[in-house]
Design an enzyme around this catalytic site. Structure first.
Site, PDB file in Angstrom:
ATOM      1  N   THR A 169     -45.162 -29.103-123.836  1.00  9.96           N
ATOM      2  CA  THR A 169     -43.826 -28.601-124.174  1.00  9.96           C
ATOM      3  C   THR A 169     -43.942 -27.076-124.334  1.00  9.96           C
ATOM      4  O   THR A 169     -44.845 -26.612-125.052  1.00  9.96           O
ATOM      5  CB  THR A 169     -43.340 -29.267-125.484  1.00  9.96           C
ATOM      6  OG1 THR A 169     -43.386 -30.679-125.296  1.00  9.96           O
ATOM      7  CG2 THR A 169     -41.936 -28.846-125.852  1.00  9.96           C
ATOM      8  N   LYS A 207     -46.501 -31.895-131.156  1.00 12.26           N
ATOM      9  CA  LYS A 207     -45.300 -31.177-131.614  1.00 12.26           C
ATOM     10  C   LYS A 207     -44.644 -32.038-132.688  1.00 12.26           C
ATOM     11  O   LYS A 207     -44.928 -33.249-132.763  1.00 12.26           O
ATOM     12  CB  LYS A 207     -44.339 -30.901-130.452  1.00 12.26           C
ATOM     13  CG  LYS A 207     -43.898 -32.130-129.685  1.00 12.26           C
ATOM     14  CD  LYS A 207     -42.951 -31.753-128.562  1.00 12.26           C
ATOM     15  CE  LYS A 207     -42.617 -32.969-127.716  1.00 12.26           C
ATOM     16  NZ  LYS A 207     -41.690 -32.677-126.625  1.00 12.26           N
ATOM     17  N   ASN A 260     -43.443 -35.543-131.955  1.00  5.08           N
ATOM     18  CA  ASN A 260     -44.404 -36.607-131.655  1.00  5.08           C
ATOM     19  C   ASN A 260     -45.299 -36.953-132.850  1.00  5.08           C
ATOM     20  O   ASN A 260     -46.262 -37.691-132.721  1.00  5.08           O
ATOM     21  CB  ASN A 260     -45.268 -36.219-130.449  1.00  5.08           C
ATOM     22  CG  ASN A 260     -44.465 -36.270-129.162  1.00  5.08           C
ATOM     23  OD1 ASN A 260     -43.467 -36.972-129.086  1.00  5.08           O
ATOM     24  ND2 ASN A 260     -44.892 -35.508-128.162  1.00  5.08           N
ATOM     25  N   ASP A 286     -46.879 -40.820-129.166  1.00  2.00           N
ATOM     26  CA  ASP A 286     -46.576 -40.365-127.815  1.00  2.00           C
ATOM     27  C   ASP A 286     -47.814 -39.859-127.066  1.00  2.00           C
ATOM     28  O   ASP A 286     -48.027 -38.650-126.925  1.00  2.00           O
ATOM     29  CB  ASP A 286     -45.480 -39.284-127.837  1.00  2.00           C
ATOM     30  CG  ASP A 286     -44.886 -39.069-126.448  1.00  2.00           C
ATOM     31  OD1 ASP A 286     -45.423 -39.657-125.484  1.00  2.00           O
ATOM     32  OD2 ASP A 286     -43.901 -38.326-126.329  1.00  2.00           O
ATOM     33  N   SER A 305     -37.529 -41.287-119.663  1.00  2.00           N
ATOM     34  CA  SER A 305     -37.253 -42.583-119.033  1.00  2.00           C
ATOM     35  C   SER A 305     -37.559 -43.739-119.980  1.00  2.00           C
ATOM     36  O   SER A 305     -37.874 -44.839-119.549  1.00  2.00           O
ATOM     37  CB  SER A 305     -38.044 -42.722-117.739  1.00  2.00           C
ATOM     38  OG  SER A 305     -39.397 -42.448-118.009  1.00  2.00           O
ATOM     39  N   SER A 306     -37.488 -43.449-121.275  1.00  2.00           N
ATOM     40  CA  SER A 306     -37.728 -44.535-122.227  1.00  2.00           C
ATOM     41  C   SER A 306     -36.730 -44.471-123.377  1.00  2.00           C
ATOM     42  O   SER A 306     -36.172 -43.417-123.674  1.00  2.00           O
ATOM     43  CB  SER A 306     -39.147 -44.432-122.786  1.00  2.00           C
ATOM     44  OG  SER A 306     -39.242 -43.366-123.691  1.00  2.00           O
ATOM     45  N   ASP A 356     -49.638 -32.985-126.064  1.00  2.00           N
ATOM     46  CA  ASP A 356     -48.211 -32.802-126.364  1.00  2.00           C
ATOM     47  C   ASP A 356     -47.958 -32.898-127.868  1.00  2.00           C
ATOM     48  O   ASP A 356     -47.015 -33.540-128.313  1.00  2.00           O
ATOM     49  CB  ASP A 356     -47.382 -33.846-125.596  1.00  2.00           C
ATOM     50  CG  ASP A 356     -45.920 -33.425-125.458  1.00  2.00           C
ATOM     51  OD1 ASP A 356     -45.619 -32.219-125.634  1.00  2.00           O
ATOM     52  OD2 ASP A 356     -45.074 -34.294-125.180  1.00  2.00           O
ATOM     53  N   GLY A 382     -34.988 -43.542-130.976  1.00  2.00           N
ATOM     54  CA  GLY A 382     -35.229 -42.283-130.279  1.00  2.00           C
ATOM     55  C   GLY A 382     -35.205 -42.497-128.782  1.00  2.00           C
ATOM     56  O   GLY A 382     -35.225 -43.636-128.307  1.00  2.00           O
TER      57      GLY A 382
HETATM   58  P1  ADP Z   1     -41.295 -40.063-125.078  1.00  2.00           P
HETATM   59  O1  ADP Z   1     -42.599 -40.161-124.381  1.00  2.00           O
HETATM   60  O2  ADP Z   1     -40.169 -40.543-124.208  1.00  2.00           O
HETATM   61  O3  ADP Z   1     -41.076 -38.738-125.745  1.00  2.00           O
HETATM   62  P2  ADP Z   1     -41.924 -41.173-127.691  1.00  2.00           P
HETATM   63  O4  ADP Z   1     -43.040 -42.154-127.801  1.00  2.00           O
HETATM   64  O5  ADP Z   1     -42.220 -39.788-128.177  1.00  2.00           O
HETATM   65  O6  ADP Z   1     -41.357 -41.192-126.224  1.00  2.00           O
HETATM   66  O7  ADP Z   1     -40.671 -41.745-128.488  1.00  2.00           O
HETATM   67  C1  ADP Z   1     -39.422 -41.065-128.462  1.00  2.00           C
HETATM   68  C2  ADP Z   1     -38.849 -41.006-129.871  1.00  2.00           C
HETATM   69  O8  ADP Z   1     -38.632 -42.335-130.373  1.00  2.00           O
HETATM   70  C3  ADP Z   1     -39.759 -40.371-130.896  1.00  2.00           C
HETATM   71  O9  ADP Z   1     -39.687 -38.966-130.851  1.00  2.00           O
HETATM   72  C4  ADP Z   1     -39.196 -40.964-132.196  1.00  2.00           C
HETATM   73  O10 ADP Z   1     -37.998 -40.339-132.575  1.00  2.00           O
HETATM   74  C5  ADP Z   1     -38.876 -42.387-131.781  1.00  2.00           C
HETATM   75  N1  ADP Z   1     -40.031 -43.273-132.034  1.00  2.00           N
HETATM   76  C6  ADP Z   1     -41.049 -43.515-131.189  1.00  2.00           C
HETATM   77  N2  ADP Z   1     -41.948 -44.350-131.722  1.00  2.00           N
HETATM   78  C7  ADP Z   1     -41.484 -44.670-132.957  1.00  2.00           C
HETATM   79  C8  ADP Z   1     -41.975 -45.489-134.042  1.00  2.00           C
HETATM   80  N3  ADP Z   1     -43.131 -46.135-133.930  1.00  2.00           N
HETATM   81  N4  ADP Z   1     -41.237 -45.566-135.169  1.00  2.00           N
HETATM   82  C9  ADP Z   1     -40.077 -44.879-135.284  1.00  2.00           C
HETATM   83  N5  ADP Z   1     -39.566 -44.093-134.315  1.00  2.00           N
HETATM   84  C10 ADP Z   1     -40.254 -43.980-133.163  1.00  2.00           C
HETATM   85 MG    MG Z   2     -42.137 -37.813-127.374  1.00  2.00          MG
END
Ligand code: ADP
Ligand code: MG
Length: 387
Positions: free
Chosen positions: A190, A155, A158, A171, A35-36, A153, A31
């Site tokens: 959001t 949703k 997350n 998240d 910025s990540s 946040d 995902g």
């Molecule tokens: P951001 O703060 O950039 O939204 P997130 O922590 O929500 O970052 O991660 C972005 C996406 O990455 C998530 O919506 C999901 O699709 C995927 N993701 C994040 N953490 C995990 C995890 N532990 N296992 C599987 N997918 C993940």
């Molecule tokens: Mg997120």
């Protein structure tokens, strides 16, 4: 540096992240955020899979927040995650690494991905499945609130699902500590999930700040969306949507809501309350009759003999037949199917499933009053181009 066989994204160079690469082998993208990037990775020593969130601190030319602010925000995220560690429905942070240019957050992996993707696949969830998910979500929310943390946040994107489809709240990028429920004033979250008080505090001078209840509002939006596959507040012009949120204006429209129980609606009504003081708390939501019902399948409890399984299965089939016969005595009428096919539940589900495949993300982009417009047979530019 780019790793062969993966997406073309730049990965942090080995020299910058030696420690991380020494312990983990990095794999495909799971995902992406602003910025990540989140990638699957394998811990070399154990062979166990994890998900690593790589926060890039080097690209701040166009970004509104500076590299240092991003680093501070991520450290805050780490501290909120650590404060909430150990709960079965909150994502577990396994490891962290820091370099000048990147931060690595290694999480337990959620093999089934986002609840959002799951919903997109299945179109809508049954009340039983909704109950299981909402109960686990409220347990997580109750836990963070009892530790004076507001998520801000919530949703379906997350809320992650493990391979048993258990909820893992993730998240914590906007999560923050509160001492009382009127102290927060910044506008974050959001749009479709923002509580009225978050909008009001950023618009008017003389209103109090917000706190924990914003997570309960967002939970109400999520529950509504799970049951019918459309959000309660949506408009192509965002300003109309925000006005509807502030007024708490939404409806249980027909025909989608006709088959949904009053208990489920009652819980949503208790959550989508404009006045945060009158809104259900996480503890109260968990005590609501909708969540008290005990039709949860616990995988470890089901140890029954083949014989009793067979009779149980027969009983379920008989009950189901009785249910269908009792509640659907009318056969589907050809005339109705011809003139208003969308009003027939089985056909509606079929159409909605097709719509997801054609248009992609109904939940994010669809006009919730406009699913029947599929029958108009003209391209839905507004659905594809909006937002
Ligand atoms: P951001 O703060 O950039 O939204 P997130 O922590 O929500 O970052 O991660 C972005 C996406 O990455 C998530 O919506 C999901 O699709 C995927 N993701 C994040 N953490 C995990 C995890 N532990 N296992 C599987 N997918 C993940
Ligand atoms: Mg997120």
């Amino acid at each position: 540096m780019t790793i062969q066989g993966h997406e073309d994204d730049e990965l942090p160079g080995e020299d910058l992240a030696k420690e991380f690469y020494a312990k983990y082998e990095i794999r495909n993208i799971l995902g992406k955020g602003i910025s990540s990037t989140v990638r699957r990775c394998t811990e070399k020593a154990s062979g166990q899979e994890f998900a690593v969130k790589i926060i890039d601190l080097t690209v701040d030319a166009e970004s509104k927040i500076s590299k240092e602010e991003e680093r501070i925000a991520t450290k805050r995220e780490i501290s909120q995650l650590s404060a909430c560690a150990g709960h079965p429905h909150i994502i577990e942070l396994h490891d962290t690494f820091e370099t000048n240019a990147f931060l690595f957050l290694v999480f337990e992996i959620c093999q089934k991905g986002e609840l959002f993707e799951y919903l997109t696949e299945v179109v809508t969830l049954s009340e039983k499945r909704t109950r299981q998910i909402m109960r686990q979500l409220f347990e997580a929310v109750e836990f963070i609130h009892s530790h004076n943390i507001v998520h801000r946040d919530l949703k379906p994107e997350n809320i992650l699902l493990d391979d048993q489809l258990n909820v893992k709240l993730s998240d914590f990028g906007f999560a923050t500590v509160v001492n009382h429920d009127h102290e927060l004033t910044d506008l974050c979250g959001t749009p479709g999930y923002l509580a009225p008080e978050v909008l009001k505090v950023s618009m008017y001078e003389d209103v109090r700040g917000y706190g924990r209840p914003v997570d309960l509002w967002a939970s109400g939006v999520i529950m509504y969306t799970l049951l019918v596959g459309c959000p309660p507040f949506w408009h192509r012009k965002q300003i109309y949507m925000l006005r509807a949120i502030m007024e708490g204006r939404y409806s249980f429209y027909s025909p989608e809501w006709d088959d949904i129980s009053d208990t489920a609606k009652d819980l949503i009504k208790g959550l989508l309350v404009v006045d945060p003081e009158q809104r259900l708390t996480a503890v109260a939501a968990l005590a609501h009759p909708f969540l008290k019902s005990d039709d949860v399948i616990t995988h470890d409890k089901v140890i029954i003999s083949k014989k009793s399984f067979k009779s149980a299965a027969l009983a379920v089939i008989a009950m189901r037949r009785f249910h269908i016969f009792h509640f659907n005595p009318q056969p589907i009428q050809v005339a109705v199917v011809k003139h208003d096919p969308y009003s027939v539940k089985v056909i509606r589900k079929f159409i909605d499933a097709g719509a997801f495949r054609i248009y992609g993300h109904w939940v994010k982009k669809g006009d919730n009053q406009n699913r029947a417009a599929l029958f108009e047979n003209s391209p839905k530019r507004d659905l594809k181009d909006c937002c």
